[in-house]
Scaffold this motif. Structure first.
Motif, short mmCIF file in Angstrom:
data_model
loop_
_atom_site.label_atom_id
_atom_site.label_comp_id
_atom_site.label_asym_id
_atom_site.label_seq_id
_atom_site.Cartn_x
_atom_site.Cartn_y
_atom_site.Cartn_z
N UNK A 61 34.36 45.86 41.61
CA UNK A 61 34.55 43.66 41.96
C UNK A 61 35.44 43.62 42.58
N UNK A 62 34.53 42.32 43.67
CA UNK A 62 34.92 41.80 44.56
C UNK A 62 36.65 41.35 44.51
N UNK A 63 36.49 40.34 43.43
CA UNK A 63 37.32 39.58 42.95
C UNK A 63 39.25 40.86 42.21
N UNK A 64 38.90 41.95 41.71
CA UNK A 64 39.75 42.83 41.45
C UNK A 64 40.54 43.41 42.43
N UNK A 65 39.49 43.56 43.67
CA UNK A 65 39.91 43.80 44.71
C UNK A 65 40.75 42.99 45.74
N UNK A 66 40.69 41.39 45.53
CA UNK A 66 41.37 40.87 46.10
C UNK A 66 42.32 40.80 45.39
N UNK A 67 42.55 40.83 44.31
CA UNK A 67 43.51 40.76 43.57
C UNK A 67 44.46 41.83 43.12
N UNK A 68 43.98 43.13 43.00
CA UNK A 68 44.99 44.38 43.39
C UNK A 68 45.71 44.61 44.97
#
Length: 90
Positions: A61-68
């Motif tokens: 998930x791109x948003x998960x990646x950005x958040x991490x």
């Protein structure tokens, strides 16, 4: 996301190379002990690993990646005193 991670990778590689060069050529202050020098190498490497994990999360998930990646950068910037986070970041 891949381009952003490559940017972080290149920054980390240049930081590692700069520290290595300074360490090998006696450009670091004399009061910096060997353990501190090793800690700097370890923190740079661990940051790269965390950012690579963050980039890989983009496949989930791109948003998960950005958040991490954002959380990883904030942890390194804040340098918390928590022993758990100290073990993760070095």
């Amino acid at each position: 996301m891949l381009v952003y991670w490559l940017n972080l990778l290149m920054l980390g590689a240049s930081l590692f190379a700069s520290w290595w060069y300074a360490d090998r050529n006696g450009m670091i202050a004399e009061d910096v002990d060997a353990q501190t020098r090793h800690t700097v190498y370890r923190r740079i490497a661990r940051a790269q690993i965390l950012w690579a994990i963050g980039a890989a999360l983009c496949l989930v998930a791109p948003l998960l990646s950005i958040g991490f990646i954002l959380v990883a950068q904030l942890v390194y910037a804040a340098a918390p005193r928590s022993s758990l986070l100290r073990n993760v970041i070095g």
